[in-house]
Scaffold this motif. Structure first.
Motif, mmCIF file in Angstrom:
data_model
loop_
_atom_site.group_PDB
_atom_site.id
_atom_site.type_symbol
_atom_site.label_atom_id
_atom_site.label_comp_id
_atom_site.label_asym_id
_atom_site.label_seq_id
_atom_site.Cartn_x
_atom_site.Cartn_y
_atom_site.Cartn_z
ATOM 1 N N ASP A 17 -26.828 128.202 -47.032
ATOM 2 C CA ASP A 17 -27.536 127.376 -45.957
ATOM 3 C C ASP A 17 -29.194 127.492 -46.407
ATOM 4 O O ASP A 17 -29.644 128.514 -46.316
ATOM 5 C CB ASP A 17 -27.315 127.815 -44.402
ATOM 6 C CG ASP A 17 -28.182 127.448 -43.410
ATOM 7 O OD1 ASP A 17 -28.411 126.193 -43.617
ATOM 8 O OD2 ASP A 17 -28.253 127.852 -42.405
ATOM 9 N N PRO A 18 -29.601 126.311 -46.448
ATOM 10 C CA PRO A 18 -29.227 124.700 -46.187
ATOM 11 C C PRO A 18 -28.329 124.255 -47.331
ATOM 12 O O PRO A 18 -28.466 124.766 -48.352
ATOM 13 C CB PRO A 18 -30.455 124.009 -46.279
ATOM 14 C CG PRO A 18 -31.368 124.800 -46.955
ATOM 15 C CD PRO A 18 -30.954 126.160 -46.923
ATOM 16 N N VAL A 19 -27.449 123.422 -46.766
ATOM 17 C CA VAL A 19 -26.676 122.638 -47.960
ATOM 18 C C VAL A 19 -27.364 122.060 -48.702
ATOM 19 O O VAL A 19 -28.581 121.519 -48.442
ATOM 20 C CB VAL A 19 -25.464 121.977 -47.318
ATOM 21 C CG1 VAL A 19 -24.678 122.692 -46.387
ATOM 22 C CG2 VAL A 19 -26.169 120.932 -46.210
ATOM 23 N N ASP A 20 -26.971 121.569 -50.083
ATOM 24 C CA ASP A 20 -27.825 121.069 -51.008
ATOM 25 C C ASP A 20 -27.112 120.061 -51.584
ATOM 26 O O ASP A 20 -27.759 119.358 -52.718
ATOM 27 C CB ASP A 20 -28.436 122.136 -51.813
ATOM 28 C CG ASP A 20 -27.179 122.829 -52.511
ATOM 29 O OD1 ASP A 20 -25.977 122.523 -52.465
ATOM 30 O OD2 ASP A 20 -27.658 123.853 -53.484
ATOM 31 N N PHE A 101 -20.569 123.484 -44.883
ATOM 32 C CA PHE A 101 -20.857 121.895 -45.089
ATOM 33 C C PHE A 101 -21.282 121.506 -43.792
ATOM 34 O O PHE A 101 -21.025 122.223 -42.829
ATOM 35 C CB PHE A 101 -19.255 121.406 -45.562
ATOM 36 C CG PHE A 101 -18.322 121.690 -44.520
ATOM 37 C CD1 PHE A 101 -17.761 120.993 -43.279
ATOM 38 C CD2 PHE A 101 -17.516 122.990 -44.542
ATOM 39 C CE1 PHE A 101 -16.988 121.310 -42.489
ATOM 40 C CE2 PHE A 101 -16.420 123.289 -43.666
ATOM 41 C CZ PHE A 101 -16.082 122.382 -42.818
ATOM 42 N N ALA A 102 -21.757 120.250 -43.792
ATOM 43 C CA ALA A 102 -22.760 119.731 -42.484
ATOM 44 C C ALA A 102 -22.455 118.324 -42.576
ATOM 45 O O ALA A 102 -22.437 117.649 -43.458
ATOM 46 C CB ALA A 102 -23.955 120.234 -42.831
ATOM 47 N N PHE A 103 -22.308 117.926 -41.150
ATOM 48 C CA PHE A 103 -22.470 116.371 -41.011
ATOM 49 C C PHE A 103 -23.637 116.282 -39.934
ATOM 50 O O PHE A 103 -23.793 116.784 -39.148
ATOM 51 C CB PHE A 103 -21.104 116.366 -40.121
ATOM 52 C CG PHE A 103 -19.891 116.406 -40.910
ATOM 53 C CD1 PHE A 103 -19.206 115.343 -41.475
ATOM 54 C CD2 PHE A 103 -19.065 117.446 -40.749
ATOM 55 C CE1 PHE A 103 -18.100 115.411 -42.349
ATOM 56 C CE2 PHE A 103 -17.687 117.564 -41.401
ATOM 57 C CZ PHE A 103 -17.240 116.753 -42.091
ATOM 58 N N ASP A 104 -24.046 115.023 -40.566
ATOM 59 C CA ASP A 104 -25.204 114.417 -39.643
ATOM 60 C C ASP A 104 -24.593 113.273 -39.098
ATOM 61 O O ASP A 104 -24.144 112.173 -39.799
ATOM 62 C CB ASP A 104 -26.369 114.106 -40.470
ATOM 63 C CG ASP A 104 -27.547 113.358 -39.740
ATOM 64 O OD1 ASP A 104 -27.299 113.394 -38.490
ATOM 65 O OD2 ASP A 104 -28.748 112.955 -40.206
ATOM 66 N N THR A 107 -27.020 111.399 -33.997
ATOM 67 C CA THR A 107 -27.564 111.817 -32.759
ATOM 68 C C THR A 107 -27.429 113.227 -32.755
ATOM 69 O O THR A 107 -28.116 113.962 -31.969
ATOM 70 C CB THR A 107 -26.680 111.276 -31.434
ATOM 71 O OG1 THR A 107 -25.320 111.950 -31.672
ATOM 72 C CG2 THR A 107 -26.762 109.762 -31.216
ATOM 73 N N ARG A 108 -26.728 113.861 -33.618
ATOM 74 C CA ARG A 108 -26.593 115.489 -33.583
ATOM 75 C C ARG A 108 -26.302 115.959 -34.769
ATOM 76 O O ARG A 108 -25.238 115.174 -35.599
ATOM 77 C CB ARG A 108 -25.769 115.910 -32.572
ATOM 78 C CG ARG A 108 -25.874 117.391 -32.340
ATOM 79 C CD ARG A 108 -25.032 117.564 -30.934
ATOM 80 N NE ARG A 108 -24.874 119.037 -30.559
ATOM 81 C CZ ARG A 108 -24.403 119.096 -29.506
ATOM 82 N NH1 ARG A 108 -23.634 118.611 -28.905
ATOM 83 N NH2 ARG A 108 -24.163 120.708 -29.200
ATOM 84 N N ALA A 109 -26.494 116.875 -35.642
ATOM 85 C CA ALA A 109 -26.100 117.403 -36.884
ATOM 86 C C ALA A 109 -25.304 118.914 -36.666
ATOM 87 O O ALA A 109 -25.641 119.555 -35.848
ATOM 88 C CB ALA A 109 -26.966 117.606 -37.959
ATOM 89 N N PHE A 110 -24.272 119.013 -37.510
ATOM 90 C CA PHE A 110 -23.417 120.297 -37.277
ATOM 91 C C PHE A 110 -23.334 120.821 -38.427
ATOM 92 O O PHE A 110 -23.004 120.342 -39.709
ATOM 93 C CB PHE A 110 -22.114 119.929 -36.787
ATOM 94 C CG PHE A 110 -21.908 119.151 -35.350
ATOM 95 C CD1 PHE A 110 -21.532 119.869 -34.315
ATOM 96 C CD2 PHE A 110 -22.284 118.086 -35.137
ATOM 97 C CE1 PHE A 110 -21.577 119.323 -33.166
ATOM 98 C CE2 PHE A 110 -22.232 117.347 -33.960
ATOM 99 C CZ PHE A 110 -21.822 118.081 -32.955
ATOM 100 N N TYR A 145 -27.870 121.911 -35.693
ATOM 101 C CA TYR A 145 -28.310 121.944 -37.112
ATOM 102 C C TYR A 145 -29.484 121.005 -37.602
ATOM 103 O O TYR A 145 -29.197 119.852 -36.965
ATOM 104 C CB TYR A 145 -27.156 122.079 -37.989
ATOM 105 C CG TYR A 145 -27.606 122.283 -39.649
ATOM 106 C CD1 TYR A 145 -27.777 123.339 -39.837
ATOM 107 C CD2 TYR A 145 -27.308 121.198 -40.614
ATOM 108 C CE1 TYR A 145 -28.328 123.835 -41.262
ATOM 109 C CE2 TYR A 145 -27.491 121.491 -41.892
ATOM 110 C CZ TYR A 145 -27.776 122.849 -42.322
ATOM 111 O OH TYR A 145 -28.218 123.048 -43.487
ATOM 112 N N SER A 146 -30.414 121.481 -38.322
ATOM 113 C CA SER A 146 -31.520 120.449 -38.890
ATOM 114 C C SER A 146 -30.961 120.213 -40.282
ATOM 115 O O SER A 146 -30.965 120.994 -41.054
ATOM 116 C CB SER A 146 -32.554 121.168 -38.738
ATOM 117 O OG SER A 146 -33.623 120.175 -39.487
ATOM 118 N N PHE A 147 -30.398 118.804 -40.245
ATOM 119 C CA PHE A 147 -29.714 118.392 -41.618
ATOM 120 C C PHE A 147 -30.991 118.179 -42.689
ATOM 121 O O PHE A 147 -32.025 117.332 -42.382
ATOM 122 C CB PHE A 147 -29.033 117.054 -41.486
ATOM 123 C CG PHE A 147 -28.158 116.926 -42.445
ATOM 124 C CD1 PHE A 147 -26.913 117.307 -42.453
ATOM 125 C CD2 PHE A 147 -28.568 116.163 -43.584
ATOM 126 C CE1 PHE A 147 -25.714 116.618 -43.454
ATOM 127 C CE2 PHE A 147 -27.789 115.660 -44.616
ATOM 128 C CZ PHE A 147 -26.293 116.030 -44.411
#
Length: 216
Positions: A17-20, A101-104, A107-110, A145-147
């Motif tokens: 974290d953070p994803v890259d 892994f992350a999804f933006d 309206t919100r990021a996870f 999360y802050s993408f």
């Protein structure tokens, strides 16, 4: 205010974290789930007693479908197969690789941690690029999360059916479609009274690899 638009969504993976590594995708349905436990006690009534409703462990499951290019495949294949690549060879391994892994979702990021690939399904035909659907599991979620700001890789193109070569006993085989399924046969581990969900995933059987084709 303008409504959020799906085309602005983003997906990325990383070893920390953070994803890259941002990737192109077409659909996703990853989410936190808690299953309602059976309400089958006999109470003298045909109606369930809502006062006794309880829920099981939290789980983070779902899928994402991508159309990767060669650069993106170089990140995905070790995650799917578990082995350490050597050149263009991606070996299998008994222990799977965990990633973030992350999804933006605009309206919100996870952000999800402890992410492993339960199953990967590759599909390709004459009118579609090669795609892969990843059935994913994770052990924790950060719903605020802050993408990060990431760019997509555009140095290579996605694959198409005519890029493939299939040979059986050194004989080239022609096909109109290809499907490959890599099933790591995972099950939650460490479901105890001390955890609200699984802290890891283990294999419940041998890996199941299958390939199908249509053609002449």
């Amino acid at each position: 205010m303008a409504p959020p638009m799906g085309y602005a969504s983003q997906f990325a993976i990383g070893s920390a974290d953070p994803v890259d590594q941002r990737m192109r995708f077409t659909t996703e349905n990853f989410q936190a789930q808690r299953q309602q436990l059976p309400e089958d006690e006999i109470t003298g009534s045909a109606s369930a007693d809502l006062a006794t409703v309880r829920y099981g462990p939290m789980s983070y499951v779902g899928s994402v479908t991508l159309r990767p290019n060669a650069v993106e495949w170089s990140y995905l294949l070790p995650w799917i197969l578990g082995g350490t690549p050597s050149g263009t060879t991606y070996p299998l391994a008994d222990t799977l690789m965990e990633k973030y892994f992350a999804f933006d979702r605009v309206t919100r990021a996870f952000l999800y941690s402890g992410g492993v690939v339960g199953r990967a399904t590759l599909n390709c035909d004459p009118v579609n690029k090669l795609s892969v659907t990843l059935d994913l599991f994770a052990t924790a979620e950060n719903a605020a999360y802050s993408f990060p700001t990431l760019s997509l890789s555009s140095t290579t193109k996605p694959f198409v059916l005519t890029d493939s070569v299939i040979a059986v006993n050194s004989v080239t085989v022609c096909t109109t479609s290809i499907q490959v399924v890599i099933d790591n046969v995972l099950t939650p581990d460490d479901l105890t009274n001390c955890s609200v969900g699984p802290t890891s995933y283990i294999r419940s059987g041998p890996r199941d690899n299958r390939a199908r084709r249509r053609g002449h």
